[in-house]
Scaffold this motif. Structure first.
Motif, mmCIF file in Angstrom:
data_model
loop_
_atom_site.group_PDB
_atom_site.id
_atom_site.type_symbol
_atom_site.label_atom_id
_atom_site.label_comp_id
_atom_site.label_asym_id
_atom_site.label_seq_id
_atom_site.Cartn_x
_atom_site.Cartn_y
_atom_site.Cartn_z
ATOM 1 N N PHE A 40 -12.154 -26.315 -26.695
ATOM 2 C CA PHE A 40 -11.608 -27.497 -26.058
ATOM 3 C C PHE A 40 -11.438 -27.228 -24.580
ATOM 4 C CE2 PHE A 40 -10.282 -27.665 -30.447
ATOM 5 C CZ PHE A 40 -10.612 -28.961 -30.789
ATOM 6 N N GLN A 41 -11.765 -28.222 -23.787
ATOM 7 C CA GLN A 41 -11.581 -28.124 -22.354
ATOM 8 C C GLN A 41 -10.352 -28.929 -21.982
ATOM 9 O OE1 GLN A 41 -15.766 -29.574 -21.630
ATOM 10 N NE2 GLN A 41 -15.343 -28.448 -19.752
ATOM 11 N N SER A 42 -9.666 -28.464 -20.990
ATOM 12 C CA SER A 42 -8.528 -29.231 -20.484
ATOM 13 C C SER A 42 -8.651 -29.305 -18.974
ATOM 14 C CB SER A 42 -7.213 -28.566 -20.862
ATOM 15 O OG SER A 42 -6.131 -29.359 -20.426
ATOM 16 N N PRO A 43 -8.796 -30.457 -18.377
ATOM 17 C CA PRO A 43 -8.934 -31.748 -19.037
ATOM 18 C C PRO A 43 -10.330 -31.903 -19.624
ATOM 19 C CG PRO A 43 -9.128 -32.050 -16.679
ATOM 20 C CD PRO A 43 -8.815 -30.585 -16.921
ATOM 21 N N SER A 44 -10.415 -32.711 -20.662
ATOM 22 C CA SER A 44 -11.705 -32.945 -21.312
ATOM 23 C C SER A 44 -12.575 -33.813 -20.407
ATOM 24 C CB SER A 44 -11.493 -33.651 -22.650
ATOM 25 O OG SER A 44 -11.179 -35.016 -22.439
ATOM 26 N N GLU A 72 -11.180 -37.231 -20.191
ATOM 27 C CA GLU A 72 -9.979 -37.362 -19.369
ATOM 28 C C GLU A 72 -10.312 -37.391 -17.882
ATOM 29 O OE1 GLU A 72 -6.479 -35.221 -21.906
ATOM 30 O OE2 GLU A 72 -8.028 -33.915 -21.063
ATOM 31 N N LYS A 73 -11.497 -36.907 -17.523
ATOM 32 C CA LYS A 73 -11.910 -36.890 -16.122
ATOM 33 C C LYS A 73 -12.466 -38.233 -15.646
ATOM 34 C CE LYS A 73 -13.059 -31.981 -16.140
ATOM 35 N NZ LYS A 73 -14.150 -31.001 -16.055
#
Length: 105
Positions: A7-11, A14-15
């Motif tokens: 999982f990436q944060s922010p996904s 979300e960008k």
């Protein structure tokens, strides 16, 4: 070779920048597809006109729809009133749409 599901944060989702009409950064893309005109923004999409697959989708039926669909319907009707000057795919800014719809405040 391994595969890692992470999982990436922010996904990436979300960008995505979201803007609502009449925010200054809001834009609408307009594309002609056969007898239909397709309107889309980051958060909404609508099409109006007539073709053999979908029949008639009348913008007059959507002018009171919540959200951006009503903006697209009103814009479609305004463009028809002007003689539908769009000859190719293009994008309009919030300011241009406000001027076409008489929404200047």
């Amino acid at each position: 070779m391994g595969f890692w599901l992470g999982f990436q944060s922010p996904s990436p989702f979300e960008k995505i920048e979201h803007h609502n009409y009449p925010d200054e950064a809001w834009t609408v893309s307009i594309r002609k597809r056969g007898g239909m005109t397709v309107y889309s923004s980051t958060d909404a999409r609508a099409l109006f006109g007539e073709d053999s697959k979908r029949g008639v989708i009348d913008a007059n039926d959507y002018t009171d729809h919540p959200g951006e669909i009503s903006v697209f319907a009103r814009l479609h009707l305004a463009l028809i009133e002007l003689g539908d000057p769009l000859v190719s795919d293009q994008a309009l800014t919030s300011k241009q749409v406000q001027e076409l719809l008489g929404d200047n405040k």
